[in-house]
Each structure stands twice: as C-alpha cells, then as structure tokens.
Design a protein around this motif. Sequence first.
Motif, PDB file in Angstrom:
ATOM      1  N   TRP A   1       0.353   0.103 -13.721  1.00 41.45           N
ATOM      2  CA  TRP A   1      -0.648  -0.864 -13.310  1.00 41.45           C
ATOM      3  C   TRP A   1      -0.431  -2.198 -14.029  1.00 41.45           C
ATOM      4  O   TRP A   1       0.331  -2.296 -14.971  1.00 41.45           O
ATOM      5  CB  TRP A   1      -2.069  -0.337 -13.597  1.00 41.45           C
ATOM      6  CG  TRP A   1      -2.305   0.022 -15.046  1.00 41.45           C
ATOM      7  CD1 TRP A   1      -1.708   1.018 -15.744  1.00 41.45           C
ATOM      8  CD2 TRP A   1      -3.174  -0.648 -15.937  1.00 41.45           C
ATOM      9  NE1 TRP A   1      -2.148   1.043 -17.028  1.00 41.45           N
ATOM     10  CE2 TRP A   1      -3.068   0.018 -17.177  1.00 41.45           C
ATOM     11  CE3 TRP A   1      -4.049  -1.720 -15.831  1.00 41.45           C
ATOM     12  CZ2 TRP A   1      -3.791  -0.373 -18.309  1.00 41.45           C
ATOM     13  CZ3 TRP A   1      -4.776  -2.103 -16.954  1.00 41.45           C
ATOM     14  CH2 TRP A   1      -4.642  -1.426 -18.171  1.00 41.45           C
ATOM     15  N   ARG A   2      -1.023  -3.239 -13.512  1.00 35.87           N
ATOM     16  CA  ARG A   2      -1.019  -4.597 -14.079  1.00 35.87           C
ATOM     17  C   ARG A   2       0.360  -5.140 -14.426  1.00 35.87           C
ATOM     18  O   ARG A   2       0.583  -5.554 -15.566  1.00 35.87           O
ATOM     19  CB  ARG A   2      -1.933  -4.672 -15.303  1.00 35.87           C
ATOM     20  CG  ARG A   2      -3.393  -4.476 -15.007  1.00 35.87           C
ATOM     21  CD  ARG A   2      -4.210  -4.727 -16.268  1.00 35.87           C
ATOM     22  NE  ARG A   2      -5.626  -4.548 -16.015  1.00 35.87           N
ATOM     23  CZ  ARG A   2      -6.580  -4.727 -16.946  1.00 35.87           C
ATOM     24  NH1 ARG A   2      -6.252  -5.099 -18.184  1.00 35.87           N
ATOM     25  NH2 ARG A   2      -7.837  -4.534 -16.633  1.00 35.87           N
ATOM     26  N   PRO A   3       1.233  -5.267 -13.513  1.00 37.72           N
ATOM     27  CA  PRO A   3       1.229  -4.709 -12.157  1.00 37.72           C
ATOM     28  C   PRO A   3       1.967  -3.377 -12.133  1.00 37.72           C
ATOM     29  O   PRO A   3       2.743  -3.079 -13.039  1.00 37.72           O
ATOM     30  CB  PRO A   3       1.998  -5.765 -11.366  1.00 37.72           C
ATOM     31  CG  PRO A   3       2.999  -6.280 -12.347  1.00 37.72           C
ATOM     32  CD  PRO A   3       2.340  -6.236 -13.689  1.00 37.72           C
TER      33      PRO A   3
END
Length: 386
Positions: A62-64
């Motif tokens: 995540w993130r990204p």
Amino acid sequence: MWSNFTTSGLLSLIVLLIVGLVKPAHSTINSISCQADRLTVYRVIVHTFWSRERFPKHYPEWRPPAHWSKLVGRSHNESFHLFQLGRVASEGIRIFSETGASDVLDELSQGEGGVYDEFIAPAIPKGVGRAEAEFFVDGNHSRVSLISRVVPSPDWFIGIDGYDLCSNGRWIDSVTIEVDPLDAGTDSGLTFTSPNWATEPRAAVKRLTPRQPNHPASSFYYSDRETLPPIASFQFLKVKEYELSEVFHHPEQEISNNDVMEPSTRPVETNLKSASSAFSSMSKPVVEKDRTNNVIDYVPYAEKKRKDIAGEKKKKLKKIRPPRDCIVSEWSSWTPCSKTCGLGEMTRSRTVLMHARRGGRPCPPLKEATWCGSARSCGRNYFNWG
C-alpha cells in the motif's frame, strides 16, 4: 486468429533472453534487411510477475501498492537508443524512471532521430498483470525499444533496447523475451519506497540482481539466490504485413514519327557545285510557242533544279535535331498523413516541365508515397481484421 503463430515453425521463435543480451546477440546474427517497402504490424504483450511469492522482500502492499507505469515504446532504426546498458541514462529516461512522466521522451517525435512509430500500453494496476499495444515497423526501421517503470521505486524499470524483429531478411512471427529489473543510475535509493537521493554523478544503467547493489538493505538483495526470477516478459506477435507501391509512373506522350529520324534515313550531303555544272549546258531558256506564234512561258530549267535541290536539303536538315530529355520540376512537400489513427499514406509529386522528344530520356516517376501513422491513438479494435 493466432493459430498461424503456433504452426509456422520456421519463423516462430521462443527466445528466453535477459534484456542486456538482446541487442548483441541479434546484431551479430542478422545481416540481411527486410524489404523496405513492406510495412508490418506487431503486437507487444507485456506480462508482469511481480508477486509476493516471487519477490517477498519489502513487497509494497500500500501507499502505493506494487504496480507498473504505462509502457512507452518506439520502433526505430539502429541509430536510435531509448536507453543502453552500461551507458548513462538520458534526461528523459531519468524523469520517466523516477516519476513515470514521459513528456521529455515524447519531445522526439515520429520521424525524427531514427524513430518510426511511437506507441504506449496502459499502466498495469497490480504487480501481476498484462498490457498490450500495436506498432509499425518496416525494413529501414525494424528495431523496437520500450520501457515501463517499477512503481514504487527510486529509479527502477523494465525495458528492451533495440531488439531487431527482422531476422535474416524475414520478419519474426513470434518471440518472447524475459527481463530483469534495471537501475537507471540516477537515484541511490535501495528500497522500493526510499526517499529521493540523487546519484551524483549519474551512474550507468545496470541490471538489478541478488548481489547488485551488494547491500543487504536492497529490496532485490537475496543472499540465498544466484539469480532473480523473471519479473516480466515481452511477447512480440506479427499481426499483418502490407506492401506499398512506392512510385507511380506518368505515361509519356506519343512521339510523332516525323520527329524521330532513323540513321539510315538521314540525308547525305550533296555537292551542289558539281550538280550545278551538270546543268551548265542548259543555260538557255526553253521557249514554247502556240499556234499563233505567241510566246506562252519559259522555264529556266537549270536554275529551278538548283532551287529544288537546295530546298529539299534544307527541309531534310530541319529534321536532324538532337534528342530532348524529359524535364520535371522539384518534388513538392509531403502531404499530411491520410490517417490520424493507424496506417496511412503521405505522398509528394512533381510535374512535367518539358516532355521528351526524339528518343530522349522519358519522364521519371511523378508521384511517390510512403507509410505514415501510428497505432498510438487508435482504439483497441482497429487491428481486428477478419
């Protein structure tokens, strides 16, 4: 549709190459160019294998999350390089590998610097996926280069530099190339999510391996591996070939028989002096009387004969003129491409200023055509022929 690719055994190639070896291996094998007047459509399919199972270390969730930028590609001749292993990356590659922006790369447009066609494939939203695009090549521009950014990453990407799709004078039907991640050499970050850390001076483009960079903090460092599994592959499939008639001949006007004189019919020079002496004994006029003894007319025979011979020679000499070659104007500028999407044609022309006469060289072609266009702005169904 693709059954032809699996059954055409002579040209079908399944080549498993590391991207750094693609160009040297091919440039030494291929010495015969494909025909310049044949345009070929290829489809490239990129398969990505960036999964947690294959690359567990620092895998971004995540993130990204792990994904891939759009694919940017060019077909071109041997003078163009999108990037080169062992060479410092261009500013366009630096920006693309660090941010995914292709504005600088796009400044070199189609038809410039050896580039023939520009194409893109959409971004792949996950680490594992696929994308595809079509592009054109011809005998003078048979190589292909492409690049896609690893996201997130400092300056890492996957790509191919100058792979030649023409092998020994024939277009390759199918080829698959497996690739490793590459380091653009413009950022010194070691992990997928490292902050920006510019490399000064810039290093050369290099392949990432379990030992390169040789630092335990590197996201691709694996002490228990000798090599990395392929992170992606590029598959090239030949879709269709076209043949272009490059020149259009202008019919030469018919030449009158009176304008062309065969050597055997050319007059032989006459000695007028000796001819006139032959009539010297006929210097008196011929007089003819009618029944009333009136003088009707007279004809100075020798003088008339001399005039007839001179007139006939003058008439014949007028026909002995040298051949005249056809003269044409300069070429006009190329017309705009006939298509805004897909395969089109550009033409240029010239006009006849003076036609050939008396066996002179005939007029050269008055019209030329060449391929133009790009698959870049086409919808996906453009190449779906029956």
